[in-house]
Design a protein around this motif. Structure first.
Motif, PDB file in Angstrom:
ATOM      1  N   ARG A  78       0.797  -1.222   0.000  1.00  0.00           N
ATOM      2  CA  ARG A  78       0.000   0.000   0.000  1.00  0.00           C
ATOM      3  C   ARG A  78       0.834   1.279   0.000  1.00  0.00           C
ATOM      4  NH1 ARG A  78      -4.670  -0.339  -1.900  1.00  0.00           N
ATOM      5  NH2 ARG A  78      -5.074   1.679  -0.896  1.00  0.00           N
ATOM      6  N   ARG A  79       2.059   1.207   0.507  1.00  0.00           N
ATOM      7  CA  ARG A  79       2.907   2.393   0.526  1.00  0.00           C
ATOM      8  C   ARG A  79       4.348   1.986   0.234  1.00  0.00           C
ATOM      9  NH1 ARG A  79      -1.414   4.305   0.458  1.00  0.00           N
ATOM     10  NH2 ARG A  79      -2.196   6.186   1.510  1.00  0.00           N
ATOM     11  N   LEU A  80       5.070   2.889  -0.427  1.00  0.00           N
ATOM     12  CA  LEU A  80       6.460   2.657  -0.789  1.00  0.00           C
ATOM     13  C   LEU A  80       7.313   3.797  -0.258  1.00  0.00           C
ATOM     14  CD1 LEU A  80       8.818   1.397  -2.343  1.00  0.00           C
ATOM     15  CD2 LEU A  80       7.946   2.519  -4.406  1.00  0.00           C
ATOM     16  N   GLN A  81       8.288   3.468   0.562  1.00  0.00           N
ATOM     17  CA  GLN A  81       9.206   4.450   1.132  1.00  0.00           C
ATOM     18  C   GLN A  81      10.582   4.249   0.519  1.00  0.00           C
ATOM     19  OE1 GLN A  81       9.331   4.275   5.363  1.00  0.00           O
ATOM     20  NE2 GLN A  81      10.063   6.359   5.585  1.00  0.00           N
ATOM     21  N   THR A  82      11.221   5.334   0.071  1.00  0.00           N
ATOM     22  CA  THR A  82      12.491   5.207  -0.634  1.00  0.00           C
ATOM     23  C   THR A  82      13.552   6.154  -0.096  1.00  0.00           C
ATOM     24  OG1 THR A  82      11.994   6.870  -2.308  1.00  0.00           O
ATOM     25  CG2 THR A  82      11.193   4.645  -2.724  1.00  0.00           C
ATOM     26  N   MET A  83      14.799   5.758  -0.287  1.00  0.00           N
ATOM     27  CA  MET A  83      15.944   6.559   0.138  1.00  0.00           C
ATOM     28  C   MET A  83      17.129   6.157  -0.736  1.00  0.00           C
ATOM     29  SD  MET A  83      17.601   6.568   3.979  1.00  0.00           S
ATOM     30  CE  MET A  83      16.015   6.941   4.727  1.00  0.00           C
ATOM     31  N   THR A  84      17.866   7.133  -1.293  1.00  0.00           N
ATOM     32  CA  THR A  84      19.034   6.811  -2.110  1.00  0.00           C
ATOM     33  C   THR A  84      20.262   7.565  -1.625  1.00  0.00           C
ATOM     34  OG1 THR A  84      18.773   8.570  -3.776  1.00  0.00           O
ATOM     35  CG2 THR A  84      17.518   6.535  -4.116  1.00  0.00           C
ATOM     36  N   ALA A  85      21.436   7.006  -1.960  1.00  0.00           N
ATOM     37  CA  ALA A  85      22.711   7.592  -1.559  1.00  0.00           C
ATOM     38  C   ALA A  85      23.781   7.157  -2.570  1.00  0.00           C
ATOM     39  CB  ALA A  85      23.091   7.141  -0.150  1.00  0.00           C
ATOM     40  N   PRO A  86      24.972   7.753  -2.516  1.00  0.00           N
ATOM     41  CA  PRO A  86      26.020   7.402  -3.483  1.00  0.00           C
ATOM     42  C   PRO A  86      26.532   5.979  -3.360  1.00  0.00           C
ATOM     43  CG  PRO A  86      26.467   9.535  -2.473  1.00  0.00           C
ATOM     44  CD  PRO A  86      25.346   8.917  -1.704  1.00  0.00           C
ATOM     45  N   ASP A  87      26.512   5.399  -2.150  1.00  0.00           N
ATOM     46  CA  ASP A  87      27.049   4.054  -1.948  1.00  0.00           C
ATOM     47  C   ASP A  87      26.356   3.407  -0.755  1.00  0.00           C
ATOM     48  OD1 ASP A  87      28.687   4.697   0.571  1.00  0.00           O
ATOM     49  OD2 ASP A  87      29.535   6.105  -0.874  1.00  0.00           O
ATOM     50  N   ILE A  88      26.584   2.101  -0.596  1.00  0.00           N
ATOM     51  CA  ILE A  88      25.909   1.338   0.450  1.00  0.00           C
ATOM     52  C   ILE A  88      26.235   1.867   1.839  1.00  0.00           C
ATOM     53  CG2 ILE A  88      25.820  -0.916   1.595  1.00  0.00           C
ATOM     54  CD1 ILE A  88      24.221  -0.981  -0.862  1.00  0.00           C
ATOM     55  N   GLY A  89      27.511   2.128   2.100  1.00  0.00           N
ATOM     56  CA  GLY A  89      27.901   2.605   3.425  1.00  0.00           C
ATOM     57  C   GLY A  89      27.205   3.895   3.793  1.00  0.00           C
ATOM     58  N   THR A  90      27.191   4.852   2.859  1.00  0.00           N
ATOM     59  CA  THR A  90      26.523   6.135   3.108  1.00  0.00           C
ATOM     60  C   THR A  90      25.034   5.931   3.310  1.00  0.00           C
ATOM     61  OG1 THR A  90      28.181   7.286   1.774  1.00  0.00           O
ATOM     62  CG2 THR A  90      26.111   8.445   2.185  1.00  0.00           C
ATOM     63  N   LEU A  91      24.437   5.060   2.506  1.00  0.00           N
ATOM     64  CA  LEU A  91      23.004   4.794   2.599  1.00  0.00           C
ATOM     65  C   LEU A  91      22.624   4.241   3.963  1.00  0.00           C
ATOM     66  CD1 LEU A  91      20.233   4.546   1.119  1.00  0.00           C
ATOM     67  CD2 LEU A  91      20.937   2.226   0.481  1.00  0.00           C
ATOM     68  N   LEU A  92      23.347   3.223   4.422  1.00  0.00           N
ATOM     69  CA  LEU A  92      23.009   2.597   5.699  1.00  0.00           C
ATOM     70  C   LEU A  92      23.280   3.527   6.871  1.00  0.00           C
ATOM     71  CD1 LEU A  92      24.274  -1.055   5.099  1.00  0.00           C
ATOM     72  CD2 LEU A  92      21.969  -0.115   4.800  1.00  0.00           C
ATOM     73  N   SER A  93      24.353   4.313   6.786  1.00  0.00           N
ATOM     74  CA  SER A  93      24.655   5.273   7.859  1.00  0.00           C
ATOM     75  C   SER A  93      23.578   6.346   7.947  1.00  0.00           C
ATOM     76  CB  SER A  93      26.014   5.919   7.607  1.00  0.00           C
ATOM     77  OG  SER A  93      27.055   4.966   7.707  1.00  0.00           O
ATOM     78  N   ALA A  94      23.143   6.838   6.774  1.00  0.00           N
ATOM     79  CA  ALA A  94      22.107   7.872   6.764  1.00  0.00           C
ATOM     80  C   ALA A  94      20.784   7.324   7.282  1.00  0.00           C
ATOM     81  CB  ALA A  94      21.944   8.419   5.350  1.00  0.00           C
ATOM     82  N   ARG A  95      20.479   6.105   6.913  1.00  0.00           N
ATOM     83  CA  ARG A  95      19.239   5.485   7.390  1.00  0.00           C
ATOM     84  C   ARG A  95      19.236   5.393   8.913  1.00  0.00           C
ATOM     85  NH1 ARG A  95      17.941  -0.200   8.137  1.00  0.00           N
ATOM     86  NH2 ARG A  95      15.680  -0.502   8.092  1.00  0.00           N
TER      87      ARG A  95
END
Length: 250
Positions: free
Chosen positions: A197-214
């Motif tokens: 029913r809902r889609l939440q998204t987040m992008t970053a330059p690389d995996i490490g940055t993505l997981l840290s930001a999350r």
């Protein structure tokens, strides 16, 4: 509510994305996403087909036939292995664009394209969703990887989940995009498709940055209003997470 439940239900990334795009206040944007179930040993030929056709589909963005399109590869998550998406200003335009895209490819490569048959053999099954982009923002640089959370929500209360995201999540993620900690984020609602029913998204330059930001976003949300996270979890608790490689976007 435990911390694990709140993390999974309250934050993550798409598509995404699906990818999030900055929008005019009154503009509407709809995402037609096809989620492919593929033969892992044949995925390279599906990728080659999309790479070959990328200039054609890029041209449809440039001439205004579609607003955007993209091809994503599975990194971590469930059964979906690839996503092809495109965006338009209305549900009708998003549906019509399917024919426009097929016709544009056939005009260059013919109706009996052997590469199309190879694509079908590589990814023989798919699930289609039509989403409406509700909230989100993007920076100047596109993310190369994305975290998507597909939420199974209480249909009678999902509008309240949208309000919680707008009031409590949006300011935090917008600030992270402004500070360069995220490339983009988005929140999309179900229009047509399966049970999600809902889609939440987040992008970053690389995996490490993505997981840290999350994780940083999760920590901030806990500090500011844990009650909102509890209410959100009650509405949209069940979910499925994916990490995607954003192979091509236009």
């Amino acid at each position: 509510m435990t911390r694990a439940i709140s993390i999974g239900a309250f934050l993550a990334f798409n598509l995404l994305t699906v990818a999030a795009h900055a929008q005019d206040e009154d503009a509407q944007r709809f995402t037609y996403a096809t989620y492919f179930h593929c033969n892992v040993g044949l995925e390279d030929q599906a990728d080659a087909f999309m790479k070959r056709n990328s200039p054609i589909l890029d041209g449809l963005v440039e001439d205004g036939s579609i607003l955007a399109w993209g091809w994503l590869k599975h990194h971590t998550g469930g059964d979906w292995r690839r996503i092809r998406y495109h965006q338009a200003a209305s549900p009708e335009a998003a549906m019509a664009a399917l024919g426009t895209m097929s016709e544009a490819i056939a005009k260059v490569h013919g109706e009996d394209d052997p590469a199309a048959a190879e694509f079908s053999a590589a990814c023989p099954r798919h699930d289609d969703y039509l989403w409406q982009v509700e909230q989100g923002s993007s920076g100047e640089t596109r993310g190369q990887v994305g975290f998507s959370v597909y939420h199974f929500c209480d249909i009678n209360r999902e509008d309240r989940a949208d309000e919680i995201v707008a009031e409590h999540v949006s300011p935090i993620l917008n600030k992270m995009v402004e500070d360069g900690k995220l490339s983009s984020w988005g929140w999309q609602s179900h229009v047509i498709g399966g049970r999600v029913r809902r889609l939440q998204t987040m992008t970053a330059p690389d995996i490490g940055t993505l997981l840290s930001a999350r994780q940083a976003a999760i920590d901030t949300i806990y500090e500011e209003d844990n009650a909102a996270g509890t209410e959100f979890s009650e509405i949209c608790g069940p979910h499925v997470d994916y990490v995607w490689e954003l192979t091509h976007e236009k």
